[in-house]
Design a protein around this motif. Structure first.
Motif, PDB file in Angstrom:
ATOM      1  N   UNK A   1       0.844  -1.198   0.000  1.00  0.00           N
ATOM      2  CA  UNK A   1       0.000   0.000   0.000  1.00  0.00           C
ATOM      3  C   UNK A   1       0.882   1.251   0.000  1.00  0.00           C
ATOM      4  N   UNK A   2       1.948   1.217   0.801  1.00  0.00           N
ATOM      5  CA  UNK A   2       2.871   2.358   0.836  1.00  0.00           C
ATOM      6  C   UNK A   2       3.474   2.606  -0.543  1.00  0.00           C
ATOM      7  N   UNK A   3       3.774   1.527  -1.245  1.00  0.00           N
ATOM      8  CA  UNK A   3       4.347   1.662  -2.592  1.00  0.00           C
ATOM      9  C   UNK A   3       3.357   2.267  -3.549  1.00  0.00           C
ATOM     10  N   UNK A   4       2.148   1.702  -3.515  1.00  0.00           N
ATOM     11  CA  UNK A   4       1.111   2.101  -4.457  1.00  0.00           C
ATOM     12  C   UNK A   4       0.667   3.546  -4.234  1.00  0.00           C
ATOM     13  N   UNK A   5       0.664   3.977  -2.970  1.00  0.00           N
ATOM     14  CA  UNK A   5       0.134   5.303  -2.651  1.00  0.00           C
ATOM     15  C   UNK A   5       1.226   6.342  -2.408  1.00  0.00           C
ATOM     16  N   UNK A   6       2.448   6.010  -2.801  1.00  0.00           N
ATOM     17  CA  UNK A   6       3.518   7.005  -2.729  1.00  0.00           C
ATOM     18  C   UNK A   6       4.012   7.339  -1.332  1.00  0.00           C
ATOM     19  N   UNK A   7       3.927   6.396  -0.395  1.00  0.00           N
ATOM     20  CA  UNK A   7       4.421   6.664   0.963  1.00  0.00           C
ATOM     21  C   UNK A   7       5.729   5.918   1.234  1.00  0.00           C
ATOM     22  N   UNK A   8       6.152   5.092   0.283  1.00  0.00           N
ATOM     23  CA  UNK A   8       7.291   4.210   0.571  1.00  0.00           C
ATOM     24  C   UNK A   8       8.575   4.995   0.821  1.00  0.00           C
ATOM     25  N   UNK A   9       8.764   6.120   0.120  1.00  0.00           N
ATOM     26  CA  UNK A   9       9.973   6.920   0.314  1.00  0.00           C
ATOM     27  C   UNK A   9      10.135   7.380   1.756  1.00  0.00           C
ATOM     28  N   UNK A  10       9.186   8.191   2.250  1.00  0.00           N
ATOM     29  CA  UNK A  10       9.298   8.659   3.639  1.00  0.00           C
ATOM     30  C   UNK A  10       9.292   7.516   4.662  1.00  0.00           C
ATOM     31  N   UNK A  11       8.518   6.475   4.405  1.00  0.00           N
ATOM     32  CA  UNK A  11       8.478   5.342   5.342  1.00  0.00           C
ATOM     33  C   UNK A  11       9.862   4.706   5.428  1.00  0.00           C
ATOM     34  N   UNK A  12      10.438   4.476   4.259  1.00  0.00           N
ATOM     35  CA  UNK A  12      11.730   3.829   4.175  1.00  0.00           C
ATOM     36  C   UNK A  12      12.818   4.659   4.865  1.00  0.00           C
ATOM     37  N   UNK A  13      12.755   5.977   4.651  1.00  0.00           N
ATOM     38  CA  UNK A  13      13.757   6.844   5.276  1.00  0.00           C
ATOM     39  C   UNK A  13      13.637   6.830   6.794  1.00  0.00           C
ATOM     40  N   UNK A  14      12.393   6.830   7.268  1.00  0.00           N
ATOM     41  CA  UNK A  14      12.170   6.770   8.718  1.00  0.00           C
ATOM     42  C   UNK A  14      12.760   5.483   9.304  1.00  0.00           C
ATOM     43  N   UNK A  15      12.449   4.352   8.661  1.00  0.00           N
ATOM     44  CA  UNK A  15      12.892   3.061   9.195  1.00  0.00           C
ATOM     45  C   UNK A  15      14.420   2.932   9.104  1.00  0.00           C
ATOM     46  N   UNK A  16      14.996   3.406   7.994  1.00  0.00           N
ATOM     47  CA  UNK A  16      16.456   3.316   7.859  1.00  0.00           C
ATOM     48  C   UNK A  16      17.166   4.199   8.889  1.00  0.00           C
ATOM     49  N   UNK A  17      16.598   5.387   9.121  1.00  0.00           N
ATOM     50  CA  UNK A  17      17.214   6.264  10.123  1.00  0.00           C
ATOM     51  C   UNK A  17      17.199   5.595  11.501  1.00  0.00           C
ATOM     52  N   UNK A  18      16.030   5.080  11.896  1.00  0.00           N
ATOM     53  CA  UNK A  18      15.940   4.441  13.210  1.00  0.00           C
ATOM     54  C   UNK A  18      16.822   3.192  13.285  1.00  0.00           C
ATOM     55  N   UNK A  19      16.863   2.446  12.198  1.00  0.00           N
ATOM     56  CA  UNK A  19      17.635   1.201  12.189  1.00  0.00           C
ATOM     57  C   UNK A  19      19.130   1.480  12.323  1.00  0.00           C
ATOM     58  N   UNK A  20      19.619   2.476  11.576  1.00  0.00           N
ATOM     59  CA  UNK A  20      21.062   2.745  11.645  1.00  0.00           C
ATOM     60  C   UNK A  20      21.426   3.396  12.976  1.00  0.00           C
ATOM     61  N   UNK A  21      20.503   4.166  13.563  1.00  0.00           N
ATOM     62  CA  UNK A  21      20.766   4.709  14.896  1.00  0.00           C
ATOM     63  C   UNK A  21      20.937   3.581  15.903  1.00  0.00           C
ATOM     64  N   UNK A  22      20.104   2.538  15.764  1.00  0.00           N
ATOM     65  CA  UNK A  22      20.204   1.399  16.689  1.00  0.00           C
ATOM     66  C   UNK A  22      21.459   0.575  16.411  1.00  0.00           C
ATOM     67  N   UNK A  23      21.729   0.328  15.141  1.00  0.00           N
ATOM     68  CA  UNK A  23      22.821  -0.586  14.772  1.00  0.00           C
ATOM     69  C   UNK A  23      24.202   0.038  14.979  1.00  0.00           C
TER      70      UNK A  23
END
Ligand code: C2E
Ligand code: MG
Ligand code: MG
Ligand code: MG
Length: 284
Positions: free
Chosen positions: A80-102
């Motif tokens: 749904x995120x892909x289809x409705x154009x939300x995947x970019x911001x979603x992905x950036x949010x998750x990558x930011x949090x993930x790299x902060x943790x890792x």
């Protein structure tokens, strides 16, 4: 509205489609709010060296729990995120949090991250990833990007450019879910992958079906020839892991070794596994 009983089925079908569309829109709106509020979390699943069972890295898997909908599976919200154009911001949010943790993990552990097909036709993707790594101070050489064959099909030239940009700064690229999508071995000539992930479908049937065994062995031989690392996905049983070690498969991932966990639980897992020596299985 059914005019005649003979057409009732058509009306019901339309109503169902309407309901489905409403549900998708409802999820889309809730997801937009969650992304804006920073409410999508990375979870982490260990990837191990199959022979020693030592953890070598973690795959990032997005998790979202909505107040009304409850936990929504990425199998539902990612498309749904892909289809409705939300995947970019979603992905950036998750990558930011993930790299902060890792960032706080032992530096020999890598982090892998999934990219969606639509991100491989967006020429901003490479720059966005690099700017997040710069901000969080995460070493690009510890990052792996997982892409699927579907992601390479739409616009191979665009995907090629993004992949090259990422590899230039030391980010490794793996081919995810190998053997399921629109597999084409030609893809392995066009693109340089550092790693290949064998889809769970082959692993789950490795013990009871000869074709799966042969397919896995052929994939392993091919990867050895091409100089690619291999990870078998979805390992749930000891017998599956044993078999894969016998075949010479280097890496493994699955519930047998660990389920995806949030950042805190992952830190706990790392402390526990540092405290005890890795389990070495005797083979053969
Ligand atoms: P994937 O990248 O192939 O991730 C592996 C999936 O298999 C995960 O499902 C994981 O929880 C599940 N899995 C791992 N080990 C086992 C096992 O032993 N048995 C079984 N039955 N399943 C296992 P999950 O977390 O539901 O994610 C589904 C898919 O959603 C992922 O497949 C990936 O394509 C996508 N996804 C998840 N997070 C993200 C993200 O941050 N960005 C993008 N673009 N896609 C994501
Ligand atoms: Mg993946
Ligand atoms: Mg996969
Ligand atoms: Mg998958």
């Amino acid at each position: 509205q059914a005019k005649r009983s003979g057409r009732g089925a058509v009306v019901v079908y339309t109503r169902e489609m309407e309901d489905a569309a409403k549900r998708v829109t409802h999820i889309e709106q809730a997801l937009r709010r969650a992304v804006a509020a920073g409410d999508v979390e990375p979870h982490f699943q260990p990837i191990v060296d199959l022979e020693t069972r030592r953890t070598v890295g973690f795959e990032t898997l997005a998790r979202w729990t909505d107040r009304d909908l409850g936990p929504v599976s990425p199998g539902v919200f990612i498309p749904i995120a892909e289809e409705r154009g939300i995947i970019g911001p979603l992905s950036q949010l998750v990558l930011r949090k993930a790299t902060e943790a890792a960032r706080g993990w032992p530096s020999n552990l890598f982090l892998s991250f999934n990219l969606s097909p639509s991100q491989l036709v967006d020429h901003n993707t490479g720059l966005q990833i690099l700017s997040i790594l710069e901000r969080t101070g995460f070493d690009p050489r510890r990052l792996e990007i997982e892409i699927t064959e579907t992601g390479l099909m739409n616009d191979p030239a665009s995907a090629q450019r993004i992949v090259e940009d990422l590899r230039r700064v030391g980010i490794r690229v793996s081919l995810d879910d190998f053997g399921t999508g629109q597999s084409s071995l030609g893809r392995l000539r066009e693109f340089q992958f550092d790693k290949l992930k064998i889809d769970r479908a082959f692993v789950s049937s490795i013990l009871d079906d000869r074709p799966s065994e042969h397919i896995i062995r052929a994939i392993l031989a091919m990867c050895e020839g091409l100089g690619m690392d291999v990870v078998a996905e979805g390992i749930e049983a000891e017998a599956q892991a044993d078999r894969l070690v016998q075949f010479g498969c280097g890496g493994g991932q699955g519930f047998l070794f660990g389920r995806p966990c949030d950042a805190d639980a992952t830190l706990g897992y790392l402390r526990d596994s540092a405290a005890r020596p890795p389990l070495r299985k005797v083979v053969g």
